[in-house]
Write a protein that holds these residues in place. Structure first.
Motif, PDB file in Angstrom:
ATOM      1  N   GLY A 106       0.933  -1.228   0.117  1.00  0.00           N
ATOM      2  CA  GLY A 106       0.101  -0.038  -0.006  1.00  0.00           C
ATOM      3  C   GLY A 106       0.786   1.159   0.095  1.00  0.00           C
ATOM      4  N   THR A 107       2.086   1.163  -0.054  1.00  0.00           N
ATOM      5  CA  THR A 107       3.163   2.336   0.104  1.00  0.00           C
ATOM      6  C   THR A 107       4.204   2.257  -0.930  1.00  0.00           C
ATOM      7  OG1 THR A 107       4.316   1.347   1.747  1.00  0.00           O
ATOM      8  CG2 THR A 107       2.578   2.707   2.480  1.00  0.00           C
ATOM      9  N   LEU A 108       4.719   3.091  -1.412  1.00  0.00           N
ATOM     10  CA  LEU A 108       6.011   3.200  -2.256  1.00  0.00           C
ATOM     11  C   LEU A 108       6.909   3.937  -1.765  1.00  0.00           C
ATOM     12  CD1 LEU A 108       6.141   1.661  -5.154  1.00  0.00           C
ATOM     13  CD2 LEU A 108       5.901   3.773  -6.129  1.00  0.00           C
ATOM     14  N   PRO A 109       8.004   3.298  -0.534  1.00  0.00           N
ATOM     15  CA  PRO A 109       8.983   4.138  -0.099  1.00  0.00           C
ATOM     16  C   PRO A 109      10.084   4.380  -1.239  1.00  0.00           C
ATOM     17  CG  PRO A 109       8.853   1.930   0.543  1.00  0.00           C
ATOM     18  CD  PRO A 109       7.684   2.115  -0.064  1.00  0.00           C
ATOM     19  N   THR A 110      10.976   5.193  -0.892  1.00  0.00           N
ATOM     20  CA  THR A 110      12.120   5.517  -1.807  1.00  0.00           C
ATOM     21  C   THR A 110      12.930   4.310  -2.236  1.00  0.00           C
ATOM     22  OG1 THR A 110      12.102   7.656  -0.753  1.00  0.00           O
ATOM     23  CG2 THR A 110      14.082   7.082  -2.124  1.00  0.00           C
ATOM     24  N   TRP A 111      13.290   3.549  -1.125  1.00  0.00           N
ATOM     25  CA  TRP A 111      14.120   2.474  -1.380  1.00  0.00           C
ATOM     26  C   TRP A 111      13.429   1.302  -2.709  1.00  0.00           C
ATOM     27  CZ3 TRP A 111      12.378  -2.577  -0.786  1.00  0.00           C
ATOM     28  CH2 TRP A 111      11.341  -2.697  -0.007  1.00  0.00           C
ATOM     29  N   LEU A 112      12.116   1.256  -2.419  1.00  0.00           N
ATOM     30  CA  LEU A 112      11.252   0.364  -3.398  1.00  0.00           C
ATOM     31  C   LEU A 112      11.461   0.960  -4.883  1.00  0.00           C
ATOM     32  CD1 LEU A 112       9.892  -2.175  -3.924  1.00  0.00           C
ATOM     33  CD2 LEU A 112       7.849  -0.967  -3.211  1.00  0.00           C
ATOM     34  N   ILE A 113      11.413   2.164  -4.890  1.00  0.00           N
ATOM     35  CA  ILE A 113      11.427   2.981  -6.380  1.00  0.00           C
ATOM     36  C   ILE A 113      12.690   2.749  -6.781  1.00  0.00           C
ATOM     37  CG2 ILE A 113      11.126   5.261  -7.588  1.00  0.00           C
ATOM     38  CD1 ILE A 113       9.385   6.204  -5.260  1.00  0.00           C
ATOM     39  N   ILE A 114      14.056   2.755  -6.010  1.00  0.00           N
ATOM     40  CA  ILE A 114      15.237   2.807  -6.466  1.00  0.00           C
ATOM     41  C   ILE A 114      15.272   1.081  -7.116  1.00  0.00           C
ATOM     42  CG2 ILE A 114      17.525   2.691  -5.954  1.00  0.00           C
ATOM     43  CD1 ILE A 114      16.830   4.871  -4.064  1.00  0.00           C
ATOM     44  N   LYS A 115      14.710   0.253  -6.026  1.00  0.00           N
ATOM     45  CA  LYS A 115      14.775  -1.285  -6.354  1.00  0.00           C
ATOM     46  C   LYS A 115      14.078  -1.315  -7.711  1.00  0.00           C
ATOM     47  CE  LYS A 115      13.085  -5.659  -5.024  1.00  0.00           C
ATOM     48  NZ  LYS A 115      12.130  -6.193  -4.221  1.00  0.00           N
ATOM     49  N   LEU A 116      12.963  -0.839  -7.933  1.00  0.00           N
ATOM     50  CA  LEU A 116      12.063  -1.074  -9.352  1.00  0.00           C
ATOM     51  C   LEU A 116      12.899  -0.504 -10.290  1.00  0.00           C
ATOM     52  CD1 LEU A 116       8.707  -0.184  -7.894  1.00  0.00           C
ATOM     53  CD2 LEU A 116       9.448  -2.288  -8.500  1.00  0.00           C
ATOM     54  N   CYS A 117      13.784   0.512 -10.287  1.00  0.00           N
ATOM     55  CA  CYS A 117      14.590   0.991 -11.348  1.00  0.00           C
ATOM     56  C   CYS A 117      15.558  -0.009 -11.947  1.00  0.00           C
ATOM     57  CB  CYS A 117      15.117   2.207 -11.239  1.00  0.00           C
ATOM     58  SG  CYS A 117      14.279   3.704 -10.940  1.00  0.00           S
ATOM     59  N   PHE A 118      16.349  -0.763 -11.040  1.00  0.00           N
ATOM     60  CA  PHE A 118      17.176  -1.916 -10.988  1.00  0.00           C
ATOM     61  C   PHE A 118      16.396  -2.976 -11.744  1.00  0.00           C
ATOM     62  CE2 PHE A 118      19.789   0.251  -8.020  1.00  0.00           C
ATOM     63  CZ  PHE A 118      20.971   0.155  -8.675  1.00  0.00           C
TER      64      PHE A 118
END
Length: 202
Positions: A106-118
């Motif tokens: 239910g949330t999209l923290p910064t670390w997850l956004i960076i992980k998604l880029c990878f």
């Protein structure tokens, strides 16, 4: 129940709540996350091994007949089965369970956004291997075995970055994260050069 076990379970539940998971969703979230991890593992296994087979197949193309035909016929069977039966299905199932886990968070923290880029980069890498797969199935070898060895390590870099982000999360230092990844790449490339020089001496 043992107090230590109870404390571990309580800590795990608190950690999930911090990720946005409510009490009723915790059991389902755990199963979905476990399946997501399983298919990530099988996907990476396929990515690592498929390039090794590409290397062996490329080297077989340089051998004299009938050794060349015998080896290439066997490698093509192995490559086709690994790519179509294990690697592609794992990539698709990872793409299904990954967003499912994110929706439950239910949330999209910064670390997850960076992980998604990878992760996006990893899928682009996957499609590059699909192109090599099609070429080798047609008997076209545009990549040398040495180039493929270097390309094989790209998956290792993605693995390191994704796992570190998934485990350390928001506690990761940007300086240590970027510096550590660059250091890892340097060590990896140095190891490839050393291995190449050893092979050339033989």
């Amino acid at each position: 129940m043992d107090k230590r076990i109870w404390k571990r379970r309580k800590g795990y539940a608190i950690g999930l709540k911090e990720e946005g998971i409510n009490d009723k969703s915790i059991p389902m979230y755990s199963y979905i996350k476990a399946l997501h991890i399983v298919f990530i593992v099988t996907w990476f296994s396929g990515l690592f091994y498929i390039v090794r087979l590409f290397i062996y197949n490329a080297e077989a193309a340089e051998k004299p007949e009938p050794e060349k035909s015998i080896l290439q016929q066997q490698y093509k069977i192995m490559i086709r089965r690994l790519w179509l039966i294990i690697t592609w299905p794992s990539a698709i199932l990872t793409l299904i369970f990954g967003p499912w886990v994110m929706l439950m968070m239910g949330t999209l923290p910064t670390w997850l956004i960076i992980k998604l880029c990878f992760v996006v980069g990893l899928y682009l890498y996957h499609f590059s291997l699909q192109a090599i797969y099609r070429q080798q199935m047609k008997g076209i070898f545009r990549w040398s075995s040495q180039q493929l060895r270097i390309w094989n390590e790209i998956a290792t870099i993605f693995l390191m970055a994704i796992v570190m982000l998934a485990v350390v999360k928001q506690n990761m230092s940007w300086a240590w994260g970027v510096g550590g990844l660059l250091g890892f790449v340097i060590i990896l490339m140095s190891a490839i050069r050393i291995y190449k020089s050893i092979r050339m001496k033989k």
